[in-house]
Design a protein around this motif. Structure first.
Motif, mmCIF file in Angstrom:
data_model
loop_
_atom_site.group_PDB
_atom_site.id
_atom_site.type_symbol
_atom_site.label_atom_id
_atom_site.label_comp_id
_atom_site.label_asym_id
_atom_site.label_seq_id
_atom_site.Cartn_x
_atom_site.Cartn_y
_atom_site.Cartn_z
ATOM 1 N N PRO A 30 0.814 -1.229 0.000
ATOM 2 C CA PRO A 30 0.000 0.000 0.000
ATOM 3 C C PRO A 30 0.845 1.275 0.000
ATOM 4 N N SER A 31 2.015 1.234 0.645
ATOM 5 C CA SER A 31 2.884 2.414 0.643
ATOM 6 C C SER A 31 3.513 2.634 -0.726
ATOM 7 N N VAL A 32 3.886 1.538 -1.401
ATOM 8 C CA VAL A 32 4.485 1.659 -2.735
ATOM 9 C C VAL A 32 3.491 2.261 -3.721
ATOM 10 N N PHE A 33 2.256 1.794 -3.667
ATOM 11 C CA PHE A 33 1.235 2.284 -4.596
ATOM 12 C C PHE A 33 0.430 3.447 -4.013
ATOM 13 N N ARG A 34 0.784 3.848 -2.780
ATOM 14 C CA ARG A 34 0.160 4.982 -2.090
ATOM 15 C C ARG A 34 -1.359 4.868 -2.089
ATOM 16 N N ASN A 199 12.085 10.575 -6.977
ATOM 17 C CA ASN A 199 10.778 10.991 -6.459
ATOM 18 C C ASN A 199 10.014 9.819 -5.853
ATOM 19 N N GLN A 200 10.073 8.665 -6.528
ATOM 20 C CA GLN A 200 9.359 7.494 -6.027
ATOM 21 C C GLN A 200 9.927 7.024 -4.690
ATOM 22 N N VAL A 201 11.260 7.009 -4.577
ATOM 23 C CA VAL A 201 11.894 6.566 -3.334
ATOM 24 C C VAL A 201 11.484 7.469 -2.181
ATOM 25 N N GLN A 202 11.539 8.772 -2.398
ATOM 26 C CA GLN A 202 11.232 9.703 -1.317
ATOM 27 C C GLN A 202 9.764 9.635 -0.923
ATOM 28 N N MET A 203 8.875 9.517 -1.883
ATOM 29 C CA MET A 203 7.444 9.472 -1.562
ATOM 30 C C MET A 203 7.069 8.158 -0.873
ATOM 31 N N ILE A 204 7.676 7.041 -1.305
ATOM 32 C CA ILE A 204 7.395 5.749 -0.661
ATOM 33 C C ILE A 204 7.902 5.759 0.771
ATOM 34 N N CYS A 205 9.126 6.260 0.988
ATOM 35 C CA CYS A 205 9.681 6.292 2.343
ATOM 36 C C CYS A 205 8.903 7.255 3.231
ATOM 37 N N GLY A 249 3.908 14.692 -2.501
ATOM 38 C CA GLY A 249 4.616 15.378 -3.580
ATOM 39 C C GLY A 249 6.076 15.538 -3.208
ATOM 40 N N CYS A 250 6.888 15.863 -4.189
ATOM 41 C CA CYS A 250 8.330 15.989 -3.968
ATOM 42 C C CYS A 250 8.730 17.461 -3.960
ATOM 43 N N TYR A 251 9.657 17.789 -3.081
ATOM 44 C CA TYR A 251 10.092 19.170 -2.920
ATOM 45 C C TYR A 251 11.605 19.219 -2.768
ATOM 46 N N SER A 252 12.152 20.387 -3.056
ATOM 47 C CA SER A 252 13.525 20.693 -2.698
ATOM 48 C C SER A 252 13.472 21.491 -1.400
ATOM 49 N N LEU A 253 14.191 21.042 -0.416
ATOM 50 C CA LEU A 253 14.112 21.642 0.907
ATOM 51 C C LEU A 253 15.110 22.780 1.058
ATOM 52 N N VAL A 254 14.703 23.796 1.789
ATOM 53 C CA VAL A 254 15.581 24.893 2.171
ATOM 54 C C VAL A 254 15.684 24.878 3.686
ATOM 55 N N GLY A 255 16.907 24.740 4.198
ATOM 56 C CA GLY A 255 17.038 24.696 5.640
ATOM 57 C C GLY A 255 18.473 24.548 6.075
#
Length: 446
Positions: A30-34, A199-205, A249-255
């Motif tokens: 379920p996490s892989v296919f969200r 993107n897929q790796v980050q969203m699944i994790c 969704g995927c983002y570029s982080l500022v921090g």
């Protein structure tokens, strides 16, 4: 003996196989296919029913007291404030003339701030209207019935001996998956394939991370999701804000660059995607920060930047001052409002009091993390609008949508003293009132 050992080993292998099948079928796939199987929804409904029953028990237990209603179980403040603005009070006293009695207005405001200011308690956990069967509660709640005590003890056993081990194992698995998968994807040449895999790796994790907390997130108005080349700004309550938004969704982080566990996650993410991270010394250089953000949003093919303009975590009851830096670079601003439900657990991270590991333990032993996320329509700076007013306008929109109060104070007050500019602003406001009413030029003194 050998037959007993073999049968015992077969039983253990069968149990392990069953657990692996359940893990893959109910959590990993379920996490892989969200997709959601409805388990979190069902679990949250059960917890809500339990809270409702506990509230009734509390009401019955305190019915002999004056404060019977749940909203009266806690104190909302230790003083009663006079919310009359300076303009009305000063002008109304002596028709705007300068008066020595004006000193009393500022003395009263100072005493109110000493007794209970509107900023300090924003850096501590939000007060609850009724007990959520966790350790954090209000000071006026006492033991009311053995049934409630039995449910509380049962909840401790469930959270610490059933949910906590599972959540810890799933957390470790999620972090290891992120580190290993990011290292593999990082070996790919730059291009669409690497970007898609990243993107897929980050969203699944991120989705697995939310399941670690029995999380239930409601996303609203997905048609307003941030687009490439834009800047996404949101109110900031905890590191979970990043996890929640990254699951959709995927983002570029500022921090700021961190060490420890957060630093490990940052390094893994940097292997597969571009983020704007700074050392502590560089964060003070506004020009450098602005330059790197401008360079990033200039490339419309890059992921939208995610920024928390408050610069620190606030306890989910208000939105404090937005730093103007992210509103000076131009581009389209995509506001996002995040509101947690405090009944299920305290998502706020008080970084001055708790380390990241202590905070993680507190979150993992809570009932769940439930929140709402609203994607708001994109906003752009108007022609004659400066960065400060634009930031205030975006802040007001986020606060209104999330049902939070708007405060003009800098979140940096968590660790710093009040800036002299804030004091000078009040002095200038008073001088302006006196000057506009002509008391200085005419020599009018009351």
């Amino acid at each position: 003996m050998e037959e007993n050992r073999e049968s015992h080993g077969l039983a253990e292998s069968k149990i392990l196989s069953i657990w692996m099948i359940l893990f893959v079928a109910l959590v990993l796939l379920p996490s892989v296919f969200r997709v959601s199987l409805g388990i979190s929804h069902f679990y949250v409904k059960i917890v809500i029913k339990m809270f409702e029953w506990a509230t009734l028990q509390i009401e019955e237990g305190v019915k002999k007291q004056k404060a019977m209603a749940p909203e009266n179980l806690i104190s909302t403040g230790i003083i009663q404030r006079d919310e009359t603005p300076m303009e009305e009070e000063v002008v109304g006293r002596c028709q705007g003339c300068f008066s020595l009695a004006d000193v009393m207005y500022f003395s009263k405001k100072g005493c109110e701030a000493v007794a209970e200011d509107e900023v300090t308690h924003r850096f501590s956990s939000e007060e609850l209207l009724s007990w959520n069967l966790l350790s954090r509660t209000n000071a006026n709640l006492h033991h009311v019935s053995w049934k409630l005590a039995a449910v509380w003890v049962t909840g401790i056993l469930i959270r610490y001996f059933l949910l906590l081990p599972f959540r810890i194992c799933l957390s470790v698995f999620s972090i290891l998956l992120l580190v290993l998968a990011s290292r593999v994807v990082g070996q790919f040449p730059n291009g669409r394939v690497k970007g898609w895999l990243s993107n897929q790796v980050q969203m699944i994790c991120a989705t697995l991370g939310i399941r670690c907390l029995s999380g239930l997130v409601h996303f609203h108005n997905r048609e307003n999701k941030p687009q490439e080349g834009g800047i996404c700004v949101a109110n900031h309550t905890s590191p979970l804000d990043v996890l929640i938004l990254a699951s959709d969704g995927c983002y570029s982080l500022v921090g700021q660059v961190h060490g420890g566990l957060i630093g490990l996650i940052q390094k893994s993410c940097m292997q597969t995607s571009q983020h704007v991270l700074f050392e502590r010394s560089e964060m003070k250089d506004r020009h450098l920060v602005r330059k790197k953000i401008s360079e990033h949003i200039a490339d419309k093919a890059k992921l939208p930047i995610l920024i928390f303009p408050e610069g620190t975590c606030i306890n989910n009851t208000s939105v404090m001052m937005f730093k103007k830096g992210s509103f000076e670079v131009g581009g389209t601003i995509h506001p996002v409002a995040i509101k947690y439900d405090p009944r299920f657990g305290d998502a706020f991270w008080n970084s001055t009091k708790h380390s990241i590991m202590t905070y993680a333990f507190n979150v993992l032993t809570s009932w769940a993390i439930v929140c709402n996320v609203w994607y708001l329509p994109p906003m752009v700076k108007e022609e004659e609008e400066d960065a400060v007013h634009f930031a205030d306008r975006v802040k007001a929109v986020i606060a209104a949508r999330a049902g939070m109060s708007v405060l003009p104070w800098d979140g940096g007050l968590k660790r710093k003293k009040v800036k002299e500019s804030f004091k000078e602003e009040q002095q200038k406001k008073y001088c302006q009132i006196v000057i506009e009413n002509g008391s200085v030029g005419n020599g009018n003194v009351c």
